[in-house]
Design an enzyme around this catalytic site. Structure first.
Site, PDB file in Angstrom:
ATOM      1  N   GLY A 250       0.782  -1.229   0.000  1.00  0.00           N
ATOM      2  CA  GLY A 250       0.000   0.000   0.000  1.00  0.00           C
ATOM      3  C   GLY A 250       0.812   1.277   0.000  1.00  0.00           C
ATOM      4  O   GLY A 250       0.328   2.326   0.413  1.00  0.00           O
ATOM      5  N   GLU A 467      -0.983 -36.903   3.714  1.00  0.00           N
ATOM      6  CA  GLU A 467      -1.661 -35.736   4.296  1.00  0.00           C
ATOM      7  C   GLU A 467      -2.132 -36.016   5.725  1.00  0.00           C
ATOM      8  O   GLU A 467      -2.011 -35.166   6.606  1.00  0.00           O
ATOM      9  CB  GLU A 467      -2.849 -35.308   3.427  1.00  0.00           C
ATOM     10  CG  GLU A 467      -2.466 -34.810   2.034  1.00  0.00           C
ATOM     11  CD  GLU A 467      -1.417 -33.716   2.047  1.00  0.00           C
ATOM     12  OE1 GLU A 467      -1.325 -32.972   3.036  1.00  0.00           O
ATOM     13  OE2 GLU A 467      -0.650 -33.619   1.069  1.00  0.00           O
TER      14      GLU A 467
HETATM   15  P1  ADP Z   1       2.759  -0.905  -3.335  1.00  0.00           P
HETATM   16  O1  ADP Z   1       3.194  -0.923  -1.901  1.00  0.00           O
HETATM   17  O2  ADP Z   1       3.417  -2.004  -4.091  1.00  0.00           O
HETATM   18  O3  ADP Z   1       2.856   0.422  -3.970  1.00  0.00           O
HETATM   19  P2  ADP Z   1      -0.013  -0.471  -3.778  1.00  0.00           P
HETATM   20  O4  ADP Z   1      -0.194   0.747  -2.990  1.00  0.00           O
HETATM   21  O5  ADP Z   1       0.086  -0.296  -5.235  1.00  0.00           O
HETATM   22  O6  ADP Z   1       1.212  -1.317  -3.283  1.00  0.00           O
HETATM   23  O7  ADP Z   1      -1.202  -1.464  -3.426  1.00  0.00           O
HETATM   24  C1  ADP Z   1      -1.878  -2.206  -4.390  1.00  0.00           C
HETATM   25  C2  ADP Z   1      -3.313  -2.407  -4.001  1.00  0.00           C
HETATM   26  O8  ADP Z   1      -3.425  -3.235  -2.854  1.00  0.00           O
HETATM   27  C3  ADP Z   1      -4.008  -1.124  -3.616  1.00  0.00           C
HETATM   28  O9  ADP Z   1      -4.542  -0.505  -4.725  1.00  0.00           O
HETATM   29  C4  ADP Z   1      -5.076  -1.593  -2.656  1.00  0.00           C
HETATM   30  O10 ADP Z   1      -6.227  -2.008  -3.350  1.00  0.00           O
HETATM   31  C5  ADP Z   1      -4.461  -2.788  -2.008  1.00  0.00           C
HETATM   32  N1  ADP Z   1      -3.887  -2.442  -0.715  1.00  0.00           N
HETATM   33  C6  ADP Z   1      -2.592  -2.544  -0.384  1.00  0.00           C
HETATM   34  N2  ADP Z   1      -2.397  -2.179   0.895  1.00  0.00           N
HETATM   35  C7  ADP Z   1      -3.578  -1.804   1.374  1.00  0.00           C
HETATM   36  C8  ADP Z   1      -4.033  -1.309   2.650  1.00  0.00           C
HETATM   37  N3  ADP Z   1      -3.180  -1.130   3.666  1.00  0.00           N
HETATM   38  N4  ADP Z   1      -5.339  -1.021   2.784  1.00  0.00           N
HETATM   39  C9  ADP Z   1      -6.188  -1.209   1.765  1.00  0.00           C
HETATM   40  N5  ADP Z   1      -5.833  -1.664   0.561  1.00  0.00           N
HETATM   41  C10 ADP Z   1      -4.552  -1.973   0.349  1.00  0.00           C
HETATM   42 ZN    ZN Z   2       3.374 -32.908   2.476  1.00  0.00          ZN
END
Ligand code: ADP
Ligand code: ZN
Ligand code: MG
Length: 647
Positions: A250, A467
């Site tokens: 994020g 398993e």
């Molecule tokens: P990076 O750290 O690689 O830049 P991004 O910000 O592009 O990651 O995150 C990709 C997607 O993952 C976001 O658009 C969102 O939908 C989701 N995401 C990642 N972290 C969060 C968070 N803390 N809360 C809500 N959504 C998240």
């Molecule tokens: Zn195994």
């Protein structure tokens, strides 16, 4: 999202682009139309009053003394009749020849109709013939039309040049990622503008679980809002913050949220966009970027994946001129701008260790904000944020999903929710159920179910025992996690079956006993095969790999071996990406480490064999049931165990 604001007010963006194809085609069409019109007018003009006769007729006319003078041109001969030539004779000649039968022959001696044309033949005797009959003849000196001359010597080359230029331009701008203007504009920045109100509808509420990161960023937002409050007591705004963390946690989202919260312009670009094929372009892009930022202040500049340009300069292998120049320019600009104007620079990376130290010193990226993979409450919160976008059944328990997804980043969780929703639609439901979510989690962990892979009876039995071996070992040990599900439905990522364990809560610390219990569980699959079949299969490869890694970490990182005690033998590199371990001790120690690891694995294997031998009948009963049903839930499994105990 970005399209409508792209190319907003930057001076470099206005009217530069030749209206693409359209302009060019309009130009072409108009040109063709004009040419046609000209040809028709000129052609019609001259065609109207010319009378063409045969060459034979021409010669006869000369013989008959009817020709006054002759103009010999390149490909035609124009002859003018004498005023006193007898009309009867002329008509006789012209009418006599079949080839001129259809032609209009002048009735009487009007000036306009006294001129005839004929095609010029290769006739060496022509001059002699004309001389003998005293016909005046001449050949005009060709003097071309000055307008045509001008067109052919000036406009035409220009036109060709323009066309060539146009195509080269197009090619270049395509190569440069659609930026307009190709070479000429190569230095201009490709910063995109984000109109806050319209575009980044991202707020801190959309970023779940990153409370510490948000805390640090909120202060910066506040500064952008009310700089006076800080300036009053002499506090300076931090110039920049570096968001550090694994992919998908994020970082980009947080940066957008800062801009959204601060309601300021957001100039974002990726570090790799600075680096181009021309040396010096990156540097001029940086310069331009900061110039634009100054215009739009207060604003936020966001450089994603800054490691593309921020790589440490002191690498031995020659280095990269272009990147270094770009970096130097960035450093200079960061020093140069006045943060009280309200420009904040955010950057994101998942490889902070390779960044140049100069970038990280105070006054540049003063703050380092760690964006970690979310913990249990964090995952639950993220799931909640994304679950709001889909219709959930009331009984859905997101906490269980959060428990099952230890190690997943925000992006994975967002993806899981979406996968679950897709599955619900596929199955014709209009709500997402817990089962959909669980299946989505398993798809991420183990791949999709592969229903068409048919195992032979023998193989199926072997997988089932394997398993159940895992499941029993974890149920029988104190330090291991409860079983959630056992299945022998093959999955696409190579698993023929698997046992899913779900922790009851998240642990941040693991004890030596926990680790040994985990290794024992992993090796119990193989142990079960050995006990039941007296045979080994390839199905244990992944278990062995994971067990070995755990055992090795115990020896080299956690100081849990007797031979080495508290000595660190490996260090972690690239912790936010692949998290590779690099061996740091002497080579001589390498062999000893291997022996230690083998010892731990051996002990755990023995322990697993022991556990399963003691519970041999449970092993075969539950395996028999699994072969029949293919999937057993954790609760059913525990029932079996209790039954057996009381029996
Ligand atoms: P990076 O750290 O690689 O830049 P991004 O910000 O592009 O990651 O995150 C990709 C997607 O993952 C976001 O658009 C969102 O939908 C989701 N995401 C990642 N972290 C969060 C968070 N803390 N809360 C809500 N959504 C998240
Ligand atoms: Zn195994
Ligand atoms: Mg990103």
């Amino acid at each position: 999202m970005e399209k409508d604001t792209r190319g907003g007010e930057g001076p470099n963006r206005q009217g530069r682009e030749p209206d693409g194809k359209n302009g060019f085609f309009n130009f072409l069409v108009i040109g063709i139309v004009i040419t046609f019109a000209l040809n028709i007018v000129v052609g019609g003009f001259s065609a109207n009053q010319r009378v063409e006769i045969g060459y034979g007729q021409f010669l006869s006319l000369v013989e008959a003394d009817a020709v006054k003078h002759v103009r010999i041109e390149n490909d035609q001969i124009a002859l003018t009749l004498k005023e006193d030539a007898s009309a009867g004779r002329v008509r006789e000649i012209l009418g006599a020849d079949n080839s001129a039968g259809g032609m209009q022959v002048p009735e009487n001696g009007k000036a306009g109709s006294r001129v005839f044309y004929t095609g010029r033949l290769d006739d060496p005797a022509l001059v002699e013939r004309l001389n003998s009959k005293n016909v005046a003849f001449y050949r005009p000196i060709i003097r071309s039309n000055p307008i045509m001359e001008f067109i052919s010597s000036w406009i035409f080359p220009l036109l060709i040049f323009y066309v060539v230029y146009f195509f080269i331009m197009r090619k270049f701008s395509a190569q440069m990622g659609g930026g307009m203007g190709g070479i000429l504009n190569a230095g201009k920045s490709k910063a995109k503008y984000y109109d806050m109100e319209k575009n980044t509808h991202v707020s801190f509420d959309d970023v779940a679980g990153q409370d510490e990161a948000k805390e640090s960023l909120k202060e910066m937002v506040d500064y952008l809002h009310r700089p006076e409050k800080y300036q009053e007591i002499g506090a300076k705004q931090p110039k920049g913050a570096l968001l550090v963390g694994p992919p998908g946690t994020g970082k980009t989202l947080l940066a957008k949220a800062v801009a959204g919260e601060a309601k300021v312009a957001f100039l974002s670009l990726s570090g790799s966009e600075f680096v181009e094929m021309f040396v010096g372009v990156g540097a001029s892009r940086v310069r331009d970027l900061f110039a634009q930022a100054a215009k739009h202040a207060p604003c936020i500049i966001f450089i994603d994946e800054i490691d593309a340009i921020g790589k440490s300069r002191d690498n031995q292998m020659g280095g990269n001129d272009e990147r270094e120049q770009t970096l130097n320019q960035l450093l200079a600009e960061m020093d140069g701008f006045d943060s009280s104007k309200g420009i904040l620079i955010l950057a994101a990376t998942n490889r902070p260790e390779i960044l140049d130290k100069a970038l990280l010193r105070p006054g540049r990226f003063d703050r380092r904000i760690i964006v970690e993979k979310p913990d249990l409450p964090g995952r639950e919160a993220i799931l909640l944020v994304h679950a709001k976008k889909v219709r959930l059944e009331k009984t859905v328990n997101l906490r269980e999903i959060a428990l099952a997804t230890s190690g997943a980043a925000g992006a994975d969780l967002a993806n899981m929710i979406n996968e679950a929703a897709l599955r619900a639609v596929r199955l014709g439901r209009n709500e997402v159920t817990q089962e959909d979510l669980m299946e989505a989690v398993e798809t991420v962990i183990a791949g999709k179910e592969k229903k068409d892979r048919i195992l032979s009876k023998k193989e199926k039995r072997m997988v089932a025992f394997h398993e159940v071996g895992h499941a029993l070992a974890s149920a029988l040990q104190k330090h291991s996690q409860p079983v959630h599900k056992i299945t022998i439905v093959p999955r696409t990522m190579g698993a023929l079956g698997y046992t899913m364990n779900l922790p009851e809560e998240e642990h941040y610390l693991l004890t030596k006993s926990d680790l040994l219990a985990q290794i024992t569980c992993l090796l119990a699959g193989r142990a079960a095969e050995e006990i039941e079949f007296g045979e080994m299969s390839t199905g244990a490869a992944n278990d062995i790999e994971r067990a070995t890694r755990l055992a090795r970490n115990m020896v080299t990182q956690y100081g849990m071996s007797e031979r080495f005690g508290l000595m660190s033998l490996e260090s972690l590199q690239n912790q936010y990406l692949d998290g590779r371990n690099v061996f740091t001790a002497s080579e001589a120690s390498g062999g000893d480490v291997d022996r230690e690891v083998a010892g731990i694995l051996e002990n755990c294997h023995t322990e697993a064999l022991h556990l399963l031998r003691e519970n041999r009948d449970k092993l075969s009963d539950i395996a028999a049931c699994l072969i029949e049903r293919e999937t057993i839930s954790g609760a059913e499994f525990m029932e079996f165990l209790e039954e057996q105990k009381s029996a």
